[in-house]
Design a protein around this motif. Structure first.
Motif, PDB file in Angstrom:
ATOM      1  N   SER A 127       0.824  -1.217   0.000  1.00 42.30           N
ATOM      2  CA  SER A 127       0.000   0.000   0.000  1.00 42.30           C
ATOM      3  C   SER A 127       0.853   1.259   0.000  1.00 42.30           C
ATOM      4  O   SER A 127       1.774   1.393   0.817  1.00 42.30           O
ATOM      5  CB  SER A 127      -0.903   0.048   1.243  1.00 42.30           C
ATOM      6  N   GLY A 128       0.523   2.150  -0.897  1.00 39.91           N
ATOM      7  CA  GLY A 128       1.196   3.447  -0.948  1.00 39.91           C
ATOM      8  C   GLY A 128       2.644   3.367  -1.443  1.00 39.91           C
ATOM      9  O   GLY A 128       3.374   4.342  -1.350  1.00 39.91           O
ATOM     10  N   SER A 148      -3.793  -0.290  -4.251  1.00 41.92           N
ATOM     11  CA  SER A 148      -2.399  -0.706  -4.017  1.00 41.92           C
ATOM     12  C   SER A 148      -1.980  -1.753  -5.060  1.00 41.92           C
ATOM     13  O   SER A 148      -0.806  -1.853  -5.424  1.00 41.92           O
ATOM     14  CB  SER A 148      -2.258  -1.311  -2.614  1.00 41.92           C
ATOM     15  N   SER A 186      -4.777   6.498   5.818  1.00 42.75           N
ATOM     16  CA  SER A 186      -5.697   6.371   4.679  1.00 42.75           C
ATOM     17  C   SER A 186      -5.147   5.429   3.608  1.00 42.75           C
ATOM     18  O   SER A 186      -5.900   4.903   2.795  1.00 42.75           O
ATOM     19  CB  SER A 186      -6.026   7.742   4.099  1.00 42.75           C
ATOM     20  N   ASP A 187      -3.829   5.182   3.611  1.00 45.69           N
ATOM     21  CA  ASP A 187      -3.290   4.218   2.639  1.00 45.69           C
ATOM     22  C   ASP A 187      -3.715   2.777   2.956  1.00 45.69           C
ATOM     23  O   ASP A 187      -3.487   1.868   2.172  1.00 45.69           O
ATOM     24  CB  ASP A 187      -1.754   4.329   2.563  1.00 45.69           C
ATOM     25  N   GLN A 188      -4.336   2.591   4.112  1.00 38.00           N
ATOM     26  CA  GLN A 188      -4.757   1.245   4.520  1.00 38.00           C
ATOM     27  C   GLN A 188      -6.183   0.892   4.091  1.00 38.00           C
ATOM     28  O   GLN A 188      -6.681  -0.198   4.398  1.00 38.00           O
ATOM     29  CB  GLN A 188      -4.652   1.103   6.052  1.00 38.00           C
ATOM     30  N   THR A 233     -10.200   5.329   8.875  1.00 33.64           N
ATOM     31  CA  THR A 233      -8.930   5.740   8.270  1.00 33.64           C
ATOM     32  C   THR A 233      -8.574   7.157   8.681  1.00 33.64           C
ATOM     33  O   THR A 233      -9.429   8.040   8.755  1.00 33.64           O
ATOM     34  CB  THR A 233      -8.954   5.627   6.731  1.00 33.64           C
ATOM     35  N   LYS A 265       3.996  12.205   1.182  1.00 35.74           N
ATOM     36  CA  LYS A 265       4.011  11.435   2.414  1.00 35.74           C
ATOM     37  C   LYS A 265       5.374  11.536   3.107  1.00 35.74           C
ATOM     38  O   LYS A 265       6.404  11.570   2.441  1.00 35.74           O
ATOM     39  CB  LYS A 265       3.739   9.976   2.012  1.00 35.74           C
TER      40      LYS A 265
END
Ligand SMILES: N[C@@H](Cc1ccc(O)cc1)C(=O)O
Length: 321
Positions: free
Chosen positions: A107-108, A191, A233-235, A259, A270
């Motif tokens: 993710s991300g 992702s 929030s990437d989760q 999130t 990030k």
């Protein structure tokens, strides 16, 4: 934060004991007010979530993979979210990813992670666990003189997902659990999509990551009655996979994902290890001076947002404390 005198805090302690209901309600509003929740998942769940938060003690978990020997400010935000819930009478669970750390969350990330050896993971795990304990203990010590009075806060529970994967049989897992994961949904996660479009593509290892985070949630639901998961929030994609798995396997149970915003630079980039500008919580990796400077140098436009996220200050809010 300055240590506060116990006597001054007695009303707060009593408040916690006697009006959890009230506090929870206030606290949930406060978290929303502070900009903690970028998203609530599923998005129609806010009323149900509010009802659960106010009707009794809930368990809330967030996971931390041992990809480095220290947590960073981004993780601190998630910890702040857990502590807010703890202050409202709920039970925080921090999961350390002894298993997921070996796989690597895509993710991300634009590229595949370098594989970390088991001994590195082990060292990192110990460091991260110690940091988690320290942050929670320090917070409690700021509120209560814990040497004299038992804290009314539910203690932090730390779990390691390596513990439940150690005994799991591969064929058994794929044959029984694998059926509940749908390829269409898994492939649709951003992702995965972003990586499939990239030149290097994605390995099967990283593709499976969401399965393990999803199964963790199912495990924590069954073992700790944990209906809530919090993450950056990437989760979102990983939370969705967990939500989907649980709605298939535990039809009568409902779970909720929360999130949080990511801590970004003014340009929206990030902060983190992969971006090469991580601000670590370990004083040997980022000195206290540098940590202070990180917040001090924030442009004015970010200050209000960060104050709301990184303090418990109540002057501008409806905090119970
Ligand atoms: N994937 C999360 C960490 C995590 C690991 C396992 C979980 O069950 C939950 C969260 C992250 O990279 O931030």
């Amino acid at each position: 934060m300055l240590p506060l005198r116990w006597s001054l805090l007695k009303p707060l302690r009593d408040g916690l004991r006697h009006s959890r209901r009230h506090l929870s309600q206030k606290n949930l509003l406060e978290l929303t007010d502070r900009g903690f929740f970028q998203g609530i998942f599923p998005d129609t769940a806010a009323p149900k979530m509010k009802q659960l938060f106010t009707s009794g003690q809930q368990s809330i978990y967030a996971g931390f993979d041992p990809t480095a020997d220290s947590l960073h400010v981004g993780n601190l935000l998630v910890i702040m979210g857990l502590i807010h819930c703890q202050r409202a009478g709920h039970r925080p669970i921090a999961l350390v990813g002894g298993a997921t750390g070996l796989i690597g969350d895509p993710s991300g990330r634009k590229t595949e992670r370098n594989q970390l050896g088991e001994s590195v993971i082990d060292t990192n795990l110990k460091a991260i666990e110690a940091q988690l304990r320290r942050v929670f203990e320090n917070h409690e010590n700021c509120l209560w003189d814990t040497s004299k009075h038992k804290s009314p806060l539910a203690p932090l529970t730390i779990v390691n997902n390596a513990d439940w994967y150690a005994d799991l049989q591969l064929i058994d897992f794929v044959a029984n659990m694998g059926r509940h994961f749908r390829m269409g949904s898994m492939l649709s996660r951003s992702s995965v999509q972003s990586r499939l479009e990239s030149e290097d593509g994605m390995s099967f290892t990283e593709f499976t990551y969401q399965i393990f985070q999803a199964y963790d949630w199912l495990h924590l639901l069954r073992r700790h009655n944990c209906c809530f998961q919090m993450g950056g929030s990437d989760q979102t994609g990983n939370l969705m996979t967990g939500h989907e798995l649980i709605s298939r396997v535990e039809r009568k149970r409902e779970v909720f994902g929360l999130t949080l915003p990511l801590v970004t630079t003014e340009e929206g980039d990030k902060f983190g290890k992969s971006a090469g500008n991580a601000v670590w919580l370990d004083g040997n990796k980022t000195s206290p001076f540098a940590l202070y400077q990180f917040f001090l140098r924030m442009p004015d436009s970010e200050v209000e947002k960060l104050l709301k996220l990184f303090t418990f200050n109540r002057s501008a809010h409806t905090s119970p404390f």
